[in-house]
Motif scaffolding. Structure first.
Motif, PDB file in Angstrom:
ATOM      1  N   LEU A  56       0.835  -1.197   0.000  1.00  0.00           N
ATOM      2  CA  LEU A  56       0.000   0.000   0.000  1.00  0.00           C
ATOM      3  C   LEU A  56       0.878   1.258   0.000  1.00  0.00           C
ATOM      4  CD1 LEU A  56      -2.983   0.732  -0.029  1.00  0.00           C
ATOM      5  CD2 LEU A  56      -2.953   0.785   2.462  1.00  0.00           C
ATOM      6  N   GLY A  57       1.994   1.189   0.722  1.00  0.00           N
ATOM      7  CA  GLY A  57       2.919   2.311   0.708  1.00  0.00           C
ATOM      8  C   GLY A  57       3.487   2.557  -0.674  1.00  0.00           C
ATOM      9  N   LEU A  58       3.809   1.482  -1.393  1.00  0.00           N
ATOM     10  CA  LEU A  58       4.332   1.605  -2.763  1.00  0.00           C
ATOM     11  C   LEU A  58       3.295   2.177  -3.721  1.00  0.00           C
ATOM     12  CD1 LEU A  58       6.296  -1.763  -3.006  1.00  0.00           C
ATOM     13  CD2 LEU A  58       7.286   0.528  -3.095  1.00  0.00           C
ATOM     14  N   LYS A  59       2.030   1.968  -3.406  1.00  0.00           N
ATOM     15  CA  LYS A  59       0.956   2.487  -4.264  1.00  0.00           C
ATOM     16  C   LYS A  59       0.921   4.011  -4.233  1.00  0.00           C
ATOM     17  CE  LYS A  59      -4.083   2.179  -4.917  1.00  0.00           C
ATOM     18  NZ  LYS A  59      -5.332   1.566  -4.405  1.00  0.00           N
ATOM     19  N   GLN A  75       1.187   2.254   6.519  1.00  0.00           N
ATOM     20  CA  GLN A  75       0.414   2.128   7.763  1.00  0.00           C
ATOM     21  C   GLN A  75      -0.671   3.197   7.852  1.00  0.00           C
ATOM     22  OE1 GLN A  75       2.894   1.971  11.368  1.00  0.00           O
ATOM     23  NE2 GLN A  75       2.133  -0.109  11.663  1.00  0.00           N
ATOM     24  N   PHE A  76      -0.316   4.432   7.513  1.00  0.00           N
ATOM     25  CA  PHE A  76      -1.288   5.516   7.578  1.00  0.00           C
ATOM     26  C   PHE A  76      -2.455   5.264   6.623  1.00  0.00           C
ATOM     27  CE2 PHE A  76       1.983   8.845   9.162  1.00  0.00           C
ATOM     28  CZ  PHE A  76       1.534   8.713  10.463  1.00  0.00           C
ATOM     29  N   MET A  77      -2.137   4.925   5.381  1.00  0.00           N
ATOM     30  CA  MET A  77      -3.186   4.741   4.381  1.00  0.00           C
ATOM     31  C   MET A  77      -4.036   3.511   4.700  1.00  0.00           C
ATOM     32  SD  MET A  77      -2.585   7.442   2.853  1.00  0.00           S
ATOM     33  CE  MET A  77      -4.008   7.309   1.789  1.00  0.00           C
ATOM     34  N   ILE A 110       3.998  12.126   2.898  1.00  0.00           N
ATOM     35  CA  ILE A 110       2.711  11.728   3.487  1.00  0.00           C
ATOM     36  C   ILE A 110       1.586  12.598   2.924  1.00  0.00           C
ATOM     37  CG2 ILE A 110       1.387  11.626   5.645  1.00  0.00           C
ATOM     38  CD1 ILE A 110       4.114  10.996   7.041  1.00  0.00           C
ATOM     39  N   ARG A 111       1.837  13.895   2.814  1.00  0.00           N
ATOM     40  CA  ARG A 111       0.809  14.807   2.285  1.00  0.00           C
ATOM     41  C   ARG A 111       0.496  14.501   0.821  1.00  0.00           C
ATOM     42  NH1 ARG A 111       3.534  19.794   5.546  1.00  0.00           N
ATOM     43  NH2 ARG A 111       2.324  19.540   7.466  1.00  0.00           N
ATOM     44  N   LYS A 112       1.507  14.126   0.064  1.00  0.00           N
ATOM     45  CA  LYS A 112       1.268  13.742  -1.335  1.00  0.00           C
ATOM     46  C   LYS A 112       0.400  12.485  -1.406  1.00  0.00           C
ATOM     47  CE  LYS A 112       5.363  15.703  -3.581  1.00  0.00           C
ATOM     48  NZ  LYS A 112       6.620  15.398  -4.313  1.00  0.00           N
ATOM     49  N   ALA A 113       0.676  11.524  -0.517  1.00  0.00           N
ATOM     50  CA  ALA A 113      -0.112  10.295  -0.482  1.00  0.00           C
ATOM     51  C   ALA A 113      -1.569  10.595  -0.118  1.00  0.00           C
ATOM     52  CB  ALA A 113       0.491   9.316   0.521  1.00  0.00           C
ATOM     53  N   LEU A 114      -1.780  11.497   0.841  1.00  0.00           N
ATOM     54  CA  LEU A 114      -3.140  11.891   1.223  1.00  0.00           C
ATOM     55  C   LEU A 114      -3.867  12.537   0.039  1.00  0.00           C
ATOM     56  CD1 LEU A 114      -2.486  13.378   4.785  1.00  0.00           C
ATOM     57  CD2 LEU A 114      -3.706  11.253   4.269  1.00  0.00           C
ATOM     58  N   LYS A 115      -3.162  13.393  -0.692  1.00  0.00           N
ATOM     59  CA  LYS A 115      -3.768  14.070  -1.836  1.00  0.00           C
ATOM     60  C   LYS A 115      -4.179  13.068  -2.909  1.00  0.00           C
ATOM     61  CE  LYS A 115      -3.051  17.931  -5.019  1.00  0.00           C
ATOM     62  NZ  LYS A 115      -2.106  18.989  -5.469  1.00  0.00           N
ATOM     63  N   LYS A 116      -3.332  12.056  -3.154  1.00  0.00           N
ATOM     64  CA  LYS A 116      -3.653  11.023  -4.143  1.00  0.00           C
ATOM     65  C   LYS A 116      -4.915  10.260  -3.758  1.00  0.00           C
ATOM     66  CE  LYS A 116       1.005  10.060  -5.889  1.00  0.00           C
ATOM     67  NZ  LYS A 116       2.082   9.046  -5.984  1.00  0.00           N
ATOM     68  N   ASN A 117      -5.177  10.191  -2.446  1.00  0.00           N
ATOM     69  CA  ASN A 117      -6.343   9.456  -1.960  1.00  0.00           C
ATOM     70  C   ASN A 117      -7.529  10.375  -1.648  1.00  0.00           C
ATOM     71  OD1 ASN A 117      -7.067   6.679  -1.384  1.00  0.00           O
ATOM     72  ND2 ASN A 117      -7.264   7.271   0.749  1.00  0.00           N
TER      73      ASN A 117
END
Length: 435
Positions: A56-59, A75-77, A110-117
């Motif tokens: 999930l982190g790699l995603k 873990q966060f996602m 982390i903020r980039k990952a949140l934006k993608k989701n």
């Protein structure tokens, strides 16, 4: 310059938001979370594991990103997508050093990952003593920091005692179960009031040591293996494929330097900054006081451990600094910097020449200060038996464990060669110590 995706954690959020904490040291972080609860923060430690976390982190981040960052983001996602937490009432927190290591980019990743989701509205709190970002609803004062330090001290004590008992316990799991009970009890005490009575804390140290000394054990020889390296993969079972448990299953005793040592290393770096560059004399005075105060608390625990007669205490940190200075300049502070070879030297000097140096694949500071220092360490201590293990989402666990098994085999061969002749029956004496 302020990150454009920055979302502040406000005073209003403090009242009803859940703050998710990535897992690195379960006992330590549970105690710290309990301290923070005293000061009005609802922190939830994430203890999820498994290959799906890395996937999930790699995603949500590039596969060339630092492995700990991949796991933290995973873990966060995973938590945010689980349905257990309301995305409108949830915040994330991450420690940020502000140094040149890739760890300083975790917040942005982390903020980039949140934006993608589609969750860019979720605040990401930067926990940093350097004050890199300002969050009105999350402030660290002396009272909060003092409580967190006691959480770290108690966590280090429990970790040290568990590691010294677990390989020898007659009832498998007894040491871990006792540590869990003490973690719950200490969390209640630390989380019940903002006031900390140090006399009572020291009494708890004695009780904890006595309880671990009472665990029935089998007296036998075991190979001691030290674990050093990048802070996340050194401590996190998720990051190092449950390295400690694997070493225990192979009959070894694990020796892991405490988290407080890393805190002392960070404080000492600020002291050296003044000594080398002459900057900020007031900051130097504050950090010098903090360094001495932390060392005093650390010595108090070590004294209680040694007083039992059953366990080994901790090498004074001033001596760890001196050892590091013999092989690397103590102004080298990128990543784990000088602390990494200093910990290896301390382990060897204290009778633990077998060491696993854990590092994320491609971690430049650790490849230089860890793997890069193995040759000069070997020249100083020919008996040293050190291997560097790279951890990454694409790394083979079987290959890692096979290399560790080879190191253990070399350790046992060396121990057998150094073993003195067995005493006769008349010369044998009964061991009185519990471990």
């Amino acid at each position: 310059m302020q990150d454009k995706s920055f979302v502040p954690f406000t005073e209003d959020m403090k009242r009803d938001y859940t703050i998710l904490v990535p897992n690195m040291l379960p006992m330590h972080f549970r105690l710290i979370a309990a301290v923070m609860k005293t000061h009005g923060y609802n922190m939830q430690l994430l203890e999820t594991s498994g290959p799906e976390i890395a996937q999930l982190g790699l995603k949500y981040t590039h596969n060339d990103t630092c492995y700990p960052a991949i796991l933290v983001i995973g873990q966060f996602m995973h938590a945010l997508q689980s349905g257990k937490y309301d995305p409108e009432k949830t915040a994330l927190i991450m420690f940020q050093t502000g140094g040149g290591c890739r760890a300083s980019n975790y917040i942005s990743l982390i903020r980039k990952a949140l934006k993608k989701n589609g969750m860019e509205h979720i605040p990401v709190i930067s926990l940093s003593l350097a004050g890199i970002e300002k969050h009105p609803g999350f402030k660290l004062n002396i009272k909060v920091l003092r409580g967190m330090i006691y959480g770290v001290l108690c966590g280090d004590l429990l970790m040290s005692l568990v590691n010294q008992v677990r390989p020898y316990e007659l009832e498998p799991g007894a040491a871990e179960a006792l540590a869990d009970r003490w973690t719950q009890r200490l969390a209640q005490e630390l989380g019940s009031s903002g006031k900390i009575n140090y006399r009572r804390v020291r009494a708890r140290y004695r009780e904890i040591v006595a309880d671990f000394a009472a665990i029935p054990v089998e007296r036998r020889e075991a190979v001691k293996v030290g674990v050093v390296g990048e802070i996340f993969v050194k401590y996190s079972p998720l990051g190092n494929n449950d390295l400690e448990r694997f070493l225990i299953s192979e009959g070894a005793e694990v020796v892991v330097p405490g988290l407080l040592d890393f805190c002392l290393y960070s404080v000492y770096d600020a002291i050296m900054e003044y000594k080398v560059y002459g900057k900020r004399p007031l900051k130097y005075a504050i950090f010098k006081f903090a360094f001495n105060w932390l060392n005093t608390k650390r010595r108090d625990i070590s004294d209680e451990i040694e007083r039992s007669g059953c366990f080994e205490g901790w090498t004074p940190f001033e001596h760890v600094v001196a050892l590091g200075d013999t092989i690397i300049n103590t102004t080298v502070k990128m990543g784990e910097g000088w602390l990494l070879p200093a910990e290896m030297l301390e382990l060897i000097e204290s009778g633990c020449p077998n060491i696993v140096c854990t590092q994320p694949f491609g971690c430049l500071p650790n490849h230089i200060c860890g793997k890069g220092m193995m040759k000069p360490i070997k020249e100083l201590y020919p008996q040293s038996n050190v291997i560097a293990i790279d951890y990454d989402a694409g790394a083979s666990r079987v290959n890692q464990e096979n290399r560790i098994k080879l190191m253990l085999s070399n350790a046992r061969t060396a121990a057998a060669a150094a073993q003195p002749p067995a005493p006769s029956a008349a010369e044998e004496t009964k061991e009185a110590c519990c471990v």
